[in-house]
Design an enzyme around this catalytic site. Structure first.
Site, PDB file in Angstrom:
ATOM      1  N   TYR A   1       9.267 -11.521  11.880  1.00 20.68           N
ATOM      2  CA  TYR A   1       9.918 -11.313  10.581  1.00 20.68           C
ATOM      3  C   TYR A   1      11.219 -10.516  10.640  1.00 20.68           C
ATOM      4  CZ  TYR A   1       7.135  -7.008  10.991  1.00 20.68           C
ATOM      5  OH  TYR A   1       6.568  -5.857  11.447  1.00 20.68           O
TER       6      TYR A   1
ATOM      7  N   GLU B   1       8.044 -11.286   0.933  1.00 23.29           N
ATOM      8  CA  GLU B   1       7.095 -11.824   1.909  1.00 23.29           C
ATOM      9  C   GLU B   1       5.946 -10.835   2.064  1.00 23.29           C
ATOM     10  OE1 GLU B   1       8.741 -11.268   6.107  1.00 23.29           O
ATOM     11  OE2 GLU B   1      10.436 -10.679   4.851  1.00 23.29           O
TER      12      GLU B   1
ATOM     13  N   CYS C   1     -30.200  23.364   0.634  1.00 23.62           N
ATOM     14  CA  CYS C   1     -29.824  22.293   1.548  1.00 23.62           C
ATOM     15  C   CYS C   1     -30.946  21.257   1.606  1.00 23.62           C
ATOM     16  CB  CYS C   1     -29.563  22.881   2.933  1.00 23.62           C
ATOM     17  SG  CYS C   1     -29.346  21.637   4.217  1.00 23.62           S
TER      18      CYS C   1
ATOM     19  N   ASP D   1      -0.649  -6.180   7.678  1.00 21.98           N
ATOM     20  CA  ASP D   1      -1.244  -4.904   8.090  1.00 21.98           C
ATOM     21  C   ASP D   1      -1.732  -5.001   9.532  1.00 21.98           C
ATOM     22  OD1 ASP D   1      -2.049  -2.351   7.898  1.00 21.98           O
ATOM     23  OD2 ASP D   1      -3.702  -2.704   6.511  1.00 21.98           O
TER      24      ASP D   1
ATOM     25  N   CYS E   1     -24.407  24.903   3.196  1.00 25.58           N
ATOM     26  CA  CYS E   1     -25.731  25.344   3.598  1.00 25.58           C
ATOM     27  C   CYS E   1     -25.574  26.622   4.415  1.00 25.58           C
ATOM     28  CB  CYS E   1     -26.373  24.244   4.452  1.00 25.58           C
ATOM     29  SG  CYS E   1     -27.805  24.816   5.354  1.00 25.58           S
TER      30      CYS E   1
ATOM     31  N   LYS F   1       3.949  -1.644  -2.303  1.00 27.63           N
ATOM     32  CA  LYS F   1       2.554  -1.535  -1.875  1.00 27.63           C
ATOM     33  C   LYS F   1       1.593  -2.041  -2.950  1.00 27.63           C
ATOM     34  CE  LYS F   1       2.714   0.598   2.178  1.00 27.63           C
ATOM     35  NZ  LYS F   1       1.906   1.754   2.361  1.00 27.63           N
TER      36      LYS F   1
ATOM     37  N   CYS G   1     -30.427  24.769  10.590  1.00 31.71           N
ATOM     38  CA  CYS G   1     -30.321  23.495   9.867  1.00 31.71           C
ATOM     39  C   CYS G   1     -30.129  22.347  10.858  1.00 31.71           C
ATOM     40  CB  CYS G   1     -29.140  23.557   8.905  1.00 31.71           C
ATOM     41  SG  CYS G   1     -28.882  22.021   8.017  1.00 31.71           S
TER      42      CYS G   1
ATOM     43  N   CYS H   1     -32.567  21.392   5.398  1.00 29.71           N
ATOM     44  CA  CYS H   1     -33.357  22.498   5.959  1.00 29.71           C
ATOM     45  C   CYS H   1     -33.935  23.425   4.898  1.00 29.71           C
ATOM     46  CB  CYS H   1     -32.527  23.311   6.943  1.00 29.71           C
ATOM     47  SG  CYS H   1     -31.274  24.339   6.170  1.00 29.71           S
TER      48      CYS H   1
ATOM     49  N   LYS I   1       3.482  -8.103   3.413  1.00 28.56           N
ATOM     50  CA  LYS I   1       3.561  -7.019   4.400  1.00 28.56           C
ATOM     51  C   LYS I   1       2.263  -7.084   5.200  1.00 28.56           C
ATOM     52  CE  LYS I   1       4.677  -2.136   4.868  1.00 28.56           C
ATOM     53  NZ  LYS I   1       3.626  -1.711   5.788  1.00 28.56           N
TER      54      LYS I   1
END
Ligand code: IVH
Length: 701
Positions: free
Chosen positions: A238, A126, A417, A130, A440, A326, A446, A420, A128
Site C-alpha cells: 500500500y 482503504e 478474600c 491490522d 486481600c 479508527k 492466600c 483464603c 487499515k
C-alpha cells in the site's frame, strides 16, 4: 487507572512529571507490542496515552522531552536479526476518531496547498490492515531485502522469512518499475488461518497467540525460516519510499502498478473528493468489517495526487497527506449472569462480569472486567441487568453501561478474600484517599498469592535461600509440600508426610543438590530483622522501610509487639504514633502492617514460622559518637544545613531520627521558629539544643 488530571489544569511542574510518566508508559507499551509481540494495553488505551502526551506538549512546547514519544515510535530491533536501516524512515499515521477530525484533516490540506474553493482534492480510502508493516527493497526488479519497521529508522532484516510469503514477488513482473524502490505494506494473517494455527499450537502444547496480528508478527520474526514457511502469512502492498524514478502520478495509479508488478493490493480502496464521501466509505468498510476474514482497525485516507503528497510532506512522525480514521471499539448487549471475584498474584480483588455468551466482532465473549467496586457503583450495574459491553483490541472486554435494569439487588464487593477468607481491605493513603482496589491481606496464606509471596520470601532481598528460586518454589507448591513459609523449614518432613520419595530422588535434584538445599535452608533459621520483615512481603513495607524499622527498634520482639498494639488500639494510640514518628515511615506502611497483624490467618502463620526460625535483632550502628543510640528530633529552621542533611548526618552517627516528641525522645534540636514540638519537649523535660550546640556535641561546630 486513576482518572487523569485535565490537561488545561496542569501546572508546568505537574506537566513535566506527566510527560515523563507518559514517555515511560508509551515506551513500555511499544516494547510489549513491537518487541515481545504481546500487547499489555488496548489500542484505545495506547492511543489515549499518545493523545494526552501530544495535548500536553501542545500546551507546554518548552517542556517537550528530548526522548518525546512524538518523535519516536515502535521499538528498536530485537536481538537475533541483523539490523536493516530503511532508505527513508517508516512513518506512522496520525489518528482521526470523529467526522470532525476528518473534516479538519481535509481543511488543513486545502489551507496548506492554498487551494481555491473550486479546486477538488481527491482522497483515497482503504482499509487499515491490522498486521505488521514490512519494507521490501527491490533493485532492478529483484527483491534484495525485507525489513520490519523497528523504530522507524532501523528495523530487522527478515529477508529470508519474507521470501517464504506467496504474496511477495521475488522478481517484479510487468514493466515500469524504478531501478530501485522500497515497496511497503502489511503482513497479516486471516481469521481462518489464525484459528487453524492456534488449534495446531494448542494441540502441540505450545503457547497460543492472542490475536492474528501477534500471530503474524510472531510467525514472520522466526529465526528458523522453516517455521515462517509453515505459517500462512499474507501481504498487501500500500505504500513505497525511496523510488529512484517517478512511476505514477496518483496513489490510485501507484497501487494499480503494484498489482501489475505482482503484488496483492487491497480490493476495497475507493476515492472521493468530499468529506461526506470519505465518511460513507468509512461506514461501508465498518459494516463489512466482520465479514472480511481479516482484521482491520480503521480506514486510511490518502491524498491521491502524488505531487501534492510531495508538497504536503511530513510533520515529525507522520505524513500530512494521510490519516488513519479508527473504528470505535466493537460493542454488544448481553445479560450479566453473575459477578466473579478474581484474586491476582499480588492480592488485588477484581470483579469480573460473567456474561451470557455473545459475539462481539467475530469473537465469543463470556466475561468482561468490571475493574473495581467504584466502577460497579459508577455503572450502577447489578446481577441480572442487561449490559452493553465493548471489546477494544484484544484485551479483556469491558462493561460500558446498563441497558435494562434487571431489578436485582445492588452488588457489594466481599470484604473477605474469596480464596483464603482473609480480610480484604481498601487502603487509605496519606491524603486520606481510598485505593480503588480492594486487596486481600492474606499474603503468604492466600493460595492465589502464595507462589508469588513465597518466591519473594526466599528471594535475595528476603531470606536469601540459595538454590530456592521461582522454579523450585512453584514445584514444591504444586507437589503440595510448601504452601506456607514455615513449610520450607519442614521440607523433608513435609515431603515424607506427603508420601513422596526423598528430595534426592526427584527429577532435577540428586543427592548433592538436595543436601545443599537443605543446608541452605537451615542456614537461614537465624534471620536478620530487616530481611525477615521485608521477606513477609507486606504492602508498602519494602527493603528501605524494613531497614528503618530495624534500625529504630533494634529488637524484633519490641517492634512486633508495638505493631500488634498499634493494630489493636488504633491510630490514636501511642504505639501507632511511635511507628509513625520514625523518619521516612508513613501511614501507608503503618496501616498495612496493622492490617497484616489484625488478620488471624497471618497471626497463625507467624507463630508457626517463628517456631521454626529466630529473628536476629539489629545491632546498633557501632559508633563512638555521643549521640549513638539516642532518639533525636529536629524542629524549626536550621541555618547551617538543610533538615534532610541534618537527619542524614544524625543517622550516620547512629542516632535514631524521629519526627515527633515523646517521653522516649533524648534530644530536640530546635532552630528559630520552633513551635509546638519545643513546648512539648519542655513539658516532658526533654533535653533541648540549638543547632550550634548540636554541632558542638557531634564535634562539627
Ligand atoms: S500508509 C506514510 N496504509 O498503519 C504512511 N498504513 O499507523 C505509511 N497500516 O505503520 C502508512 N494499513 O503499519 C498505510 N492501508 C494502509 C495501512 C497502513 C495498515 C499500518 C502501517 C503503518 C500504521 C500507521
Amino acid at each position: 487507572m486513576n482518572k487523569p488530571v485535565p490537561v488545561e489544569t496542569l501546572t508546568p511542574i505537574k506537566a513535566e512529571a506527566e510527560l515523563a510518566r507518559l514517555a515511560e508508559a508509551i515506551r513500555e507499551a511499544d516494547e510489549a507490542y513491537y518487541r515481545n509481540d504481546a500487547p499489555e494495553i488496548t489500542d484505545a488505551e495506547y492511543d489515549a496515552l499518545r493523545q494526552r502526551n501530544l495535548a500536553i506538549e501542545a500546551r507546554f512546547p518548552e517542556l517537550k522531552r528530548e526522548d518525546s514519544p512524538t518523535e519516536r515510535f515502535g521499538s528498536g530491533p530485537s536481538e537475533g536479526f541483523a539490523k536493516a536501516t530503511h532508505a527513508a524512515p517508516m512513518l506512522s499515521l496520525d489518528n482521526a476518531f470523529t467526522s470532525e477530525d476528518v473534516s479538519d484533516f481535509v481543511g488543513r490540506i486545502r489551507r496548506f496547498l492554498g487551494l481555491a474553493e473550486t479546486d477538488e482534492v481527491q482522497i483515497t480510502a482503504e482499509p487499515k490492515i491490522d498486521g505488521l508493516s514490512l519494507s521490501l527493497s527491490y533493485e532492478k526488479g529483484k527483491l534484495i531485502r525485507a525489513a520490519t519497521r523497528g523504530d522507524g529508522q532501523v528495523g530487522e532484516d527478515v529477508t529470508a522469512n519474507a521470501r517464504t510469503l506467496g504474496d511477495i514477488p521475488h522478481r517484479l513482473k510487468g514493466a515500469g518499475w524504478p531501478d530501485s524502490i522500497e515497496v511497503r505494506g502489511e503482513v497479516y494473517m486471516s481469521h481462518a488461518d489464525f484459528a487453524a494455527l492456534n488449534a495446531r499450537e494448542a494441540k502441540a502444547g505450545r503457547k497460543i497467540f492472542a490475536n492474528p496480528r501477534n500471530a503474524a508478527a510472531g510467525s514472520l520474526r522466526q529465526l528458523d525460516v522453516e517455521i515462517t514457511k509453515s505459517r500462512p502469512l499474507k501481504f498487501f502492498a500500500y505504500a513505497w519510499a525511496a523510488a529512484s524514478a517517478p512511476f505514477a502520478e496518483t496513489q490510485t495509479g501507484a497501487i494499480a502498478q503494484f498489482a501489475d508488478w505482482g503484488f496483492e493490493v487491497n480490493p476495497l480502496m475507493t476515492r472521493s473528493h468530499t468529506v461526506d464521501g470519505l465518511i460513507a466509505a468509512y461506514r461501508d468498510l465498518e459494516s463489512r468489517r466482520a465479514s472480511l476474514g481479516y482484521d482491520i482497525d480503521g480506514v486510511v485516507y490518502k491524498v491521491d495526487r502524488l505531487d501534492w503528497q510531495q508538497r504536503l510532506g511530513f510533520v515529525s512522525r507522520a505524513p500530512r497527506w494521510a490519516i488513519a480514521h479508527k473504528f470505535p471499539a466493537e460493542k454488544a448487549t448481553t445479560l450479566l449472569e453473575g459477578i466473579d471475584i478474581q484474586v491476582g498474584r499480588t492480592g488485588s480483588l477484581t470483579p469480573v462480569a460473567r456474561l451470557a455468551p455473545v459475539t462481539v466482532g467475530g469473537v465469543v465473549v463470556s466475561n468482561a472486567t468490571l475493574h473495581n467496586e467504584d466502577e460497579i457503583a459508577r455503572l450502577g450495574v447489578k446481577i441480572g441487568d442487561t449490559v452493553e459491553i465493548q471489546r477494544a483490541g484484544d484485551v479483556i472486554p469491558q462493561v460500558l453501561r446498563v441497558v435494562t435494569d434487571g431489578g436485582g439487588a445492588p452488588f457489594h464487593m466481599p470484604d473477605h478474600c474469596p480464596i483464603c477468607g482473609s480480610a480484604a481491605v481498601r487502603e487509605v493513603d496519606e491524603k486520606g484517599e481510598e485505593d480503588v482496589r480492594r486487596r486481600c491481606t492474606g499474603g503468604l496464606v492466600c493460595p492465589a498469592q502464595a507462589v508469588e509471596r513465597l518466591r519473594h520470601f526466599v528471594s535475595r532481598k528476603g531470606l536469601d535461600i540459595d538454590g530456592l528460586g521461582a522454579r523450585q518454589v512453584q514445584l514444591f507448591y504444586e507437589k503440595g509440600v510448601v504452601h506456607a513459609p514455615q513449610d520450607i523449614f519442614r521440607l523433608e518432613k513435609r515431603i515424607a508426610d506427603a508420601g513422596l520419595p526423598p528430595l534426592a530422588e526427584w527429577d532435577g535434584f540428586g543427592p548433592a543438590s538436595a543436601t545443599k538445599l537443605i543446608a541452605a535452608i537451615d542456614a537461614r533459621r537465624n534471620v536478620p530483622f530487616a530481611r525477615f520483615l521485608n521477606g513477609l512481603g507486606i504492602r508498602h513495607v519494602g527493603q528501605t522501610t524494613s531497614q528503618q524499622f530495624a534500625r529504630n527498634f533494634l529488637s524484633w520482639d519490641l517492634f512486633w509487639s508495638t505493631v500488634t498494639k498499634a493494630a489493636a488500639e488504633g491510630p490514636e494510640s501511642d504505639a501507632y504514633a511511635q511507628l509513625m514518628g520514625i523518619d521516612g515511615i508513613g501511614g501507608a506502611a503503618v496501616g498495612s502492617l496493622c492490617n497484616f497483624v489484625a488478620e488471624p490467618h497471618n497471626d497463625e502463620m507467624m507463630s508457626a514460622l517463628l517456631s521454626e526460625i529466630s529473628v536476629v535483632d539489629e545491632v546498633a550502628a557501632a559508633s563512638d559518637s555521643p549521640v549513638a543510640g539516642k532518639t533525636v528530633v529536629f524542629t524549626g529552621t536550621l541555618e547551617k544545613m538543610t533538615r534532610d542533611e541534618a537527619k542524614a548526618r544524625a543517622s550516620a552517627l547512629g542516632a535514631k531520627v524521629s519526627g515527633s516528641i515523646s517521653a522516649r525522645t533524648d534530644i530536640l534540636i530546635a532552630g528559630p521558629g520552633a513551635g509546638s514540638k519545643l513546648t512539648k519537649a519542655e513539658a516532658l523535660g526533654v533535653k533541648t539544643l540549638t543547632e550550634e550546640e548540636w554541632l558542638a556535641l557531634i564535634g562539627e561546630a
